[in-house]
Design an enzyme around this catalytic site. Structure first.
Site, short mmCIF file in Angstrom:
data_model
loop_
_atom_site.label_atom_id
_atom_site.label_comp_id
_atom_site.label_asym_id
_atom_site.label_seq_id
_atom_site.Cartn_x
_atom_site.Cartn_y
_atom_site.Cartn_z
N LYS A 1 71.23 48.95 58.85
CA LYS A 1 72.13 48.85 60.00
C LYS A 1 72.04 47.47 60.65
CE LYS A 1 71.46 49.92 64.29
NZ LYS A 1 71.17 50.54 65.59
N ASP B 1 75.70 53.45 63.22
CA ASP B 1 74.82 53.86 64.31
C ASP B 1 75.17 55.30 64.69
OD1 ASP B 1 77.22 53.67 65.64
OD2 ASP B 1 76.53 52.26 67.17
#
Length: 348
Positions: free
Chosen positions: A215, A233
């Site tokens: 991420k 997320d």
């Protein structure tokens, strides 16, 4: 002589009249038997009356017990009428889902033409550090914290040389400051020793740095190097499932599923648009379904507030007339800049 007999006879007759006549023996026995029978009948009648009274008393107690039991026993729930079943949605083909997903992306692009990363940064190193700090906190809190941090250590070399306690003090407002301090010191030293003090522009290199996962790497690649990446997320994962793009919970699986739907050139901006929508409209607990422009395209419509006026009150940030998360938002952002951290919080 004659007189005396007559007198006696008269007296005898008189006495005979006054005395009760003698009853025969058979009549006496019958009377006695009748008396005994009458007495037995009376006893029997009394016994029967006693039994009847006992039965009535017992019956009365039983009725009383049953009545008391009915009063004290919990009432059985009334049987509910069978709920009306919502007609099942027709299964959506893969082609139809992809078309709907791409239309959602176009609608979000019109809704958020100003979508951008909501972390303040001026170079790849600042973005990398800010993204690591954003774990388990808001971008706003990170943006309020990093000005002091980068004023003290603007480069990887400066940060790697920081005293751990001093670094903890600077990043304390973001939470989990001890673990984050360890990651920042480790990645700064790795950048200094292995990459010449520069942030690498490859996913394979970025994920080798302490505290950096896919991420964080995709955020840095997409926004500092222009390399397309999907940032999964909590907001992106939630909306991807609500939109029916994936059923996966694992971030890497979500990323892989969504990557198959959209062209690579859209990945970075798609991430910003979906995250913007998740923070402003499609909230986790109470999405503002009644104020959502893409409601007709959403299979999850109705999970939140559908009344337009009530839903409008749930909108956040610029859509709700509130400040955004960046202290220095990019040009074209229609909302208000976020305020700096209060002195009392910054000093703590």
């Amino acid at each position: 002589m004659k007189k005396t007999q007559v007198g006696r006879t008269s007296a005898g007759k008189k006495a005979a009249v006054n005395e009760p006549p003698e009853q025969p023996a058979a009549a006496t026995k019958a009377a006695a038997k009748k008396a005994v029978t009458k007495k037995a009948t009376a006893k029997k009648t009394a016994a029967n009356a006693k039994k009847t009274a006992a039965k009535k008393t017992a019956a009365g107690r039983t009725v009383a017990k049953k009545t008391a039991a009915k009063k004290t026993a919990p009432k059985a729930p009334a049987e509910k009428a069978p709920a009306k079943q919502t007609p099942a949605r027709k299964p959506e083909s893969r082609v139809a889902m992809v078309r709907r997903a791409r239309r959602i992306n176009r609608e979000l692009a019109e809704l958020y033409p100003y979508a951008h990363p909501e972390l303040d940064f001026t170079n790849p190193f600042e973005l990398l550090v800010a993204t690591v700090l954003s774990a388990q906190t808001t971008d706003l809190r990170v943006n309020q914290t990093t000005p002091r941090l980068f004023a003290v250590c603007p480069t990887p070399e400066d940060m790697a040389a920081m005293d751990p306690e001093r670094l903890e003090e600077l990043i304390r407002p973001t939470g989990f400051f001890r673990a984050k301090t360890k990651s920042l010191l480790g990645l700064s030293a790795a950048l200094r020793d292995r990459f010449g003090g520069e942030v690498p522009g490859r996913l394979e290199d970025l994920v080798t740095l302490p505290g950096v996962g896919r991420k964080t790497a995709n955020v840095v690649l997409g926004n500092a190097f222009g390399v397309p990446g999907i940032t999964v997320d909590t907001h992106f994962g939630r909306l991807a499932r609500r939109f029916g793009w994936t059923t996966a919970e694992d971030a890497e699986k979500v990323e892989a599923d969504v990557a198959e739907i959209f062209p690579k050139s859209e990945w970075t901006m798609l991430s910003h648009r979906v995250v913007f929508h998740g923070r402003r409209v499609c909230h986790s607990r109470k999405p503002a379904c009644g104020a959502c422009p893409i409601a007709p395209l959403c299979p999850a419509y109705g999970e939140g507030e559908t009344d337009p006026e009530k839903a409008k009150k749930l909108l956040k940030y610029e859509l709700g007339g509130q400040p955004g998360q960046r202290l220095k938002p990019p040009p074209g952002y229609p909302g208000k800049p976020a305020p700096p951290m209060a002195p009392s919080v910054a000093a703590s």
